[in-house]
Design a protein around this motif. Structure first.
Motif, PDB file in Angstrom:
ATOM      1  N   LYS A 115       2.540   3.197  -6.911  1.00  0.00           N
ATOM      2  CA  LYS A 115       3.778   2.418  -6.911  1.00  0.00           C
ATOM      3  C   LYS A 115       3.498   0.923  -6.798  1.00  0.00           C
ATOM      4  O   LYS A 115       4.052   0.130  -7.556  1.00  0.00           O
ATOM      5  CB  LYS A 115       4.619   2.903  -5.733  1.00  0.00           C
ATOM      6  CG  LYS A 115       5.971   2.327  -5.631  1.00  0.00           C
ATOM      7  CD  LYS A 115       6.801   3.083  -4.606  1.00  0.00           C
ATOM      8  CE  LYS A 115       5.960   3.846  -3.618  1.00  0.00           C
ATOM      9  NZ  LYS A 115       5.092   2.970  -2.808  1.00  0.00           N
ATOM     10  N   SER A 116       2.644   0.558  -5.858  1.00  0.00           N
ATOM     11  CA  SER A 116       2.344  -0.869  -5.702  1.00  0.00           C
ATOM     12  C   SER A 116       1.628  -1.417  -6.930  1.00  0.00           C
ATOM     13  O   SER A 116       1.898  -2.539  -7.365  1.00  0.00           O
ATOM     14  CB  SER A 116       1.489  -1.098  -4.457  1.00  0.00           C
ATOM     15  OG  SER A 116       2.177  -0.657  -3.312  1.00  0.00           O
ATOM     16  N   ASP A 139       7.113  -2.425   1.581  1.00  0.00           N
ATOM     17  CA  ASP A 139       6.343  -1.379   2.244  1.00  0.00           C
ATOM     18  C   ASP A 139       5.843  -1.921   3.579  1.00  0.00           C
ATOM     19  O   ASP A 139       4.739  -2.436   3.709  1.00  0.00           O
ATOM     20  CB  ASP A 139       5.171  -0.913   1.377  1.00  0.00           C
ATOM     21  CG  ASP A 139       4.615   0.413   1.863  1.00  0.00           C
ATOM     22  OD1 ASP A 139       4.861   0.748   3.052  1.00  0.00           O
ATOM     23  OD2 ASP A 139       3.935   1.100   1.096  1.00  0.00           O
ATOM     24  N   ASN A 144       0.389  -3.640   0.732  1.00  0.00           N
ATOM     25  CA  ASN A 144      -0.864  -3.950   0.043  1.00  0.00           C
ATOM     26  C   ASN A 144      -0.720  -4.942  -1.100  1.00  0.00           C
ATOM     27  O   ASN A 144      -1.660  -5.217  -1.817  1.00  0.00           O
ATOM     28  CB  ASN A 144      -1.630  -2.693  -0.387  1.00  0.00           C
ATOM     29  CG  ASN A 144      -0.713  -1.617  -0.908  1.00  0.00           C
ATOM     30  OD1 ASN A 144       0.357  -1.918  -1.426  1.00  0.00           O
ATOM     31  ND2 ASN A 144      -1.119  -0.374  -0.768  1.00  0.00           N
ATOM     32  N   ASP A 218       8.750  -3.626  -4.107  1.00  0.00           N
ATOM     33  CA  ASP A 218       7.837  -2.489  -3.922  1.00  0.00           C
ATOM     34  C   ASP A 218       8.254  -1.747  -2.653  1.00  0.00           C
ATOM     35  O   ASP A 218       8.096  -2.245  -1.552  1.00  0.00           O
ATOM     36  CB  ASP A 218       6.400  -3.013  -3.779  1.00  0.00           C
ATOM     37  CG  ASP A 218       5.381  -1.896  -3.596  1.00  0.00           C
ATOM     38  OD1 ASP A 218       5.680  -0.741  -3.967  1.00  0.00           O
ATOM     39  OD2 ASP A 218       4.277  -2.178  -3.088  1.00  0.00           O
TER      40      ASP A 218
HETATM   41 MG    MG Z   1       2.047   0.988  -1.998  1.00  0.00          MG
END
Ligand code: MG
Ligand code: ADP
Length: 340
Positions: A115-116, A139, A144, A218
């Motif tokens: 996803k990121s 997140d 990240n 995100d």
């Molecule tokens: Mg992520």
């Protein structure tokens, strides 16, 4: 014998202590939302301070309460909500971010699906199409984005001018904000509901985003508090759901798609990530068909993608001519078209 299962006020109260308010995430007793508990024979009548304005969410919340009370042996349960919302969850909190045209969430039913990686490369691909782009790392538990964008750990956002707002950090031509810029990297982040809700609000409304065509968000994996909180503070133009090719991921995608549908957020489509010999191919497309949402494309499983993520030079920047970058550009074009 009925005496064994007799419902008492105390039993009901104990039961309500286990129920979390859907937006703030703390139990409804500690939040002071319980006004009255009445027990008549084995039937329970509850009067609660309302915290949720959205009628669908409120109905779900009511249903959760009813089911929990029935589960302790009540023969019936009526829940009455007072009209005035309480506990800082203000329905009028939904407000546009000045200068920001579209807020787009990147979500997935579970973690580790990329996803990121998708959020970062999608943001940069949109930028390459000429859009002005921000990237918000929601997140909170495992930020990240800073590493993926190559932002040094000691770089901290500054206050923007006299506005008391926080300036996002520029990286590769997009503006980013992440809890990773504020948290001590040695400390695990333990968030309680209200703090989390507040942080999301700050990231949306206390950051000087400036003029943006897209603010890409995100999200953490799953369908939890952050997702709800986000939709309480801002109107989402749409969401993309990232999945891996395996069919077992079907349930995860269903949860994510259903959540956005309940929140009345358009699902812009499904992206299949990590396509290839290891995980297979086609699950994402099939899911898009099942849930009747667009299929936006697949991204192959390639070591290059991980290496780029680790080194802070995302693949669309590091290898702009690669097939992978072309895939991200195509997806970005589809999203731009959908949100014209
Ligand atoms: Mg992520
Ligand atoms: N298509 C891909 N090919 C190879 N590695 C990938 C791919 N997509 C993501 N990864 C790697 O998989 C790991 C998890 O990706 P990440 O984007 O952090 O997932 P999530 O945000 O869903 O938890 C990271 O190490 C990332 O570099």
């Amino acid at each position: 014998m009925t005496t064994f299962n007799k419902i008492t006020r105390e039993k009901v109260l104990d039961c309500l202590k286990q129920i979390r308010e859907p937006l703030v995430g703390e139990d409804i007793v500690s939040l002071g939302l319980v006004r009255e508990i009445e027990v008549d024979k084995n039937r329970v009548f509850l009067h609660l301070e309302s915290s949720v304005e959205d009628p669908r969410l409120r109905d779900q919340f009511r249903e959760t309460i009813i089911q929990s009370v029935l589960a302790i042996g009540a023969s019936g349960c009526d829940v009455h909500f007072s009209e005035k919302p309480k506990c800082g969850v203000n329905p009028s909190a939904i407000q546009p971010i000045p200068g920001v045209k579209h807020v787009v969430a990147v979500a997935s039913g579970k973690g580790g699906v990329g996803k990121s990686t998708v959020a970062v490369n999608l943001a940069l691909a949109l930028k390459k199409l000429g859009a002005r782009v921000g990237l918000m790392d929601a997140d909170i538990y495992g930020p990240n984005i800073p590493i993926m964008l190559g932002i040094p750990a000691d770089k901290k956002p500054e206050t923007a001018g006299q506005s008391e707002k926080i300036a996002p950090i520029d990286a590769h031509g997009i503006r980013a904000i992440s809890i990773g810029f504020f948290a001590d990297p040695e400390q695990p982040v333990i968030w309680r509901g209200p703090l989390l809700h507040k942080t999301i609000e700050q990231f949306l409304h206390r950051v000087e985003w400036g003029e943006l065509d897209f603010l890409v968000v995100d999200l953490p994996p799953g369908t939890g508090d952050v997702q709800l909180s986000l939709s309480q503070w801002v109107h989402l133009s749409g969401a993309v759901v990232v999945t891996t090719p395996q069919e077992v991921a079907l349930g995860d995608v269903r949860k994510a798609v259903n959540m956005f549908r309940q929140l009345e957020v358009t699902v812009l489509g499904v992206i299949e990530n990590m396509t290839g010999p290891v995980f297979g191919k086609g699950g994402g497309e099939k899911m898009a068909e099942v849930f009747q949402v667009p299929f936006l494309g697949d991204i192959p499983l390639e070591a290059q993608i991980r290496e780029c993520g680790d080194s802070g030079l995302p693949v669309v920047m590091g290898y702009p001519k690669s097939t992978i970058s072309e895939r991200f550009m195509k997806i970005a074009e589809a999203i731009r078209r959908a949100l014209k």
